[in-house]
Design an enzyme around this catalytic site. Sequence first.
Site, PDB file in Angstrom:
ATOM      1  CE  LYS A   9      -4.095  -2.015   2.275  1.00 38.96           C
ATOM      2  NZ  LYS A   9      -5.021  -1.889   3.430  1.00 38.96           N
ATOM      3  CE1 TYR A  49      -9.524  -2.866   0.355  1.00 37.74           C
ATOM      4  CE2 TYR A  49      -8.755  -0.853  -0.700  1.00 37.74           C
ATOM      5  CZ  TYR A  49      -8.511  -1.975   0.078  1.00 37.74           C
ATOM      6  OH  TYR A  49      -7.245  -2.198   0.585  1.00 37.74           O
ATOM      7  NE  ARG A  85      -6.745 -11.917   5.018  1.00 33.02           N
ATOM      8  CZ  ARG A  85      -7.405 -10.746   4.960  1.00 33.02           C
ATOM      9  NH1 ARG A  85      -7.298  -9.956   3.885  1.00 33.02           N
ATOM     10  NH2 ARG A  85      -8.139 -10.345   5.954  1.00 33.02           N
ATOM     11  CG  ASN A 112      -4.084  -2.104   7.007  1.00 28.72           C
ATOM     12  OD1 ASN A 112      -3.861  -1.739   5.852  1.00 28.72           O
ATOM     13  ND2 ASN A 112      -5.189  -2.724   7.367  1.00 28.72           N
ATOM     14  CG  HIS A 115      -5.299  -6.067  -0.498  1.00 25.55           C
ATOM     15  ND1 HIS A 115      -6.556  -6.090   0.070  1.00 25.55           N
ATOM     16  CD2 HIS A 115      -5.347  -6.920  -1.564  1.00 25.55           C
ATOM     17  CE1 HIS A 115      -7.333  -6.916  -0.638  1.00 25.55           C
ATOM     18  NE2 HIS A 115      -6.619  -7.431  -1.631  1.00 25.55           N
ATOM     19  CD  GLU A 126      -8.878  -8.758  -3.968  1.00 28.55           C
ATOM     20  OE1 GLU A 126      -7.724  -9.166  -3.736  1.00 28.55           O
ATOM     21  OE2 GLU A 126      -9.714  -8.561  -3.063  1.00 28.55           O
TER      22      GLU A 126
HETATM   23  P1  IDP Z   1      -8.142  -6.540   5.167  1.00 32.11           P
HETATM   24  O1  IDP Z   1      -7.292  -5.526   4.439  1.00 32.11           O
HETATM   25  O2  IDP Z   1      -7.411  -7.138   6.333  1.00 32.11           O
HETATM   26  O3  IDP Z   1      -8.727  -7.580   4.251  1.00 32.11           O
HETATM   27  P2  IDP Z   1     -10.813  -5.339   5.298  1.00 32.11           P
HETATM   28  O4  IDP Z   1     -11.786  -5.540   6.414  1.00 32.11           O
HETATM   29  O5  IDP Z   1     -11.106  -6.016   3.991  1.00 32.11           O
HETATM   30  O6  IDP Z   1      -9.361  -5.739   5.840  1.00 32.11           O
HETATM   31  O7  IDP Z   1     -10.704  -3.779   5.075  1.00 32.11           O
HETATM   32  C1  IDP Z   1     -10.030  -3.282   3.939  1.00 32.11           C
HETATM   33  C2  IDP Z   1      -9.154  -2.144   4.347  1.00 32.11           C
HETATM   34  O8  IDP Z   1      -9.978  -1.046   4.752  1.00 32.11           O
HETATM   35  C3  IDP Z   1      -8.237  -2.396   5.548  1.00 32.11           C
HETATM   36  O9  IDP Z   1      -7.041  -3.065   5.214  1.00 32.11           O
HETATM   37  C4  IDP Z   1      -7.964  -0.988   6.013  1.00 32.11           C
HETATM   38  O10 IDP Z   1      -6.964  -0.376   5.215  1.00 32.11           O
HETATM   39  C5  IDP Z   1      -9.297  -0.290   5.721  1.00 32.11           C
HETATM   40  N1  IDP Z   1     -10.129  -0.229   6.926  1.00 32.11           N
HETATM   41  C6  IDP Z   1     -10.842  -1.223   7.499  1.00 32.11           C
HETATM   42  N2  IDP Z   1     -11.501  -0.794   8.590  1.00 32.11           N
HETATM   43  C7  IDP Z   1     -11.194   0.520   8.703  1.00 32.11           C
HETATM   44  C8  IDP Z   1     -11.568   1.538   9.648  1.00 32.11           C
HETATM   45  O11 IDP Z   1     -12.316   1.311  10.597  1.00 32.11           O
HETATM   46  N3  IDP Z   1     -11.029   2.792   9.437  1.00 32.11           N
HETATM   47  C9  IDP Z   1     -10.194   3.058   8.390  1.00 32.11           C
HETATM   48  N4  IDP Z   1      -9.830   2.133   7.482  1.00 32.11           N
HETATM   49  C10 IDP Z   1     -10.314   0.883   7.645  1.00 32.11           C
HETATM   50 MG    MG Z   2     -10.195  -7.483   2.809  1.00 25.33          MG
END
Ligand code: IDP
Ligand code: MG
Length: 148
Positions: A9, A49, A85, A112, A115, A126
């Site tokens: 990212k 997304y 993961r 974070n 992805h 994807e």
């Molecule tokens: P993942 O990346 O672990 O699969 P997902 O639930 O699919 O997690 O969410 C996608 C992305 O959305 C997350 O990696 C993060 O960057 C962002 N995200 C998820 N929840 C939040 C939030 O509460 N605030 C801001 N960004 C969020």
């Molecule tokens: Mg996800």
Amino acid sequence: MNKSLVLIKPDAVQRLMIGKIISSIEEKGLKITGLKMLRMNDDLASKHYSAHVDKPFFEELKGFMTSSPLVAICVEGTNAVTIMRSMMGTTNPVEAAPGTVRGDFAITVGMNLIHGSDSTEAAEKEINLFFSKSELSDYSREIDKWIS
Ligand code: IDP
Ligand code: MG
């Protein structure tokens, strides 16, 4: 054998972590079959997304993901989705285990670092969003017989 779409990212690119993340994928034994840097636009963010477009954090997520270039990687290997993961760590870095990318290097869910597809079905969708057929390389490695 399955595939995962991995994104280094924008925060990880800015923090000079491209090499580190690619190294960890290679060292694990997974195979890289597609690799490119690009800047996500709003349309790609909404498609990638699509499960999150109605979530309250979507605008923040879209803003972040389009703010600077990212690196997209097509990764292949036995259990590639599950392995990526677990290498990434949980979505919220507060809970992510030490030794994972998010556990070791991230602090907030909004930035974070990485992805990885959450299922083989999501991976296929994807990968098709980010790569054309001609951008993916189908090849074998001598080392594969020592990995899985
Ligand atoms: P993942 O990346 O672990 O699969 P997902 O639930 O699919 O997690 O969410 C996608 C992305 O959305 C997350 O990696 C993060 O960057 C962002 N995200 C998820 N929840 C939040 C939030 O509460 N605030 C801001 N960004 C969020
Ligand atoms: Mg996800």
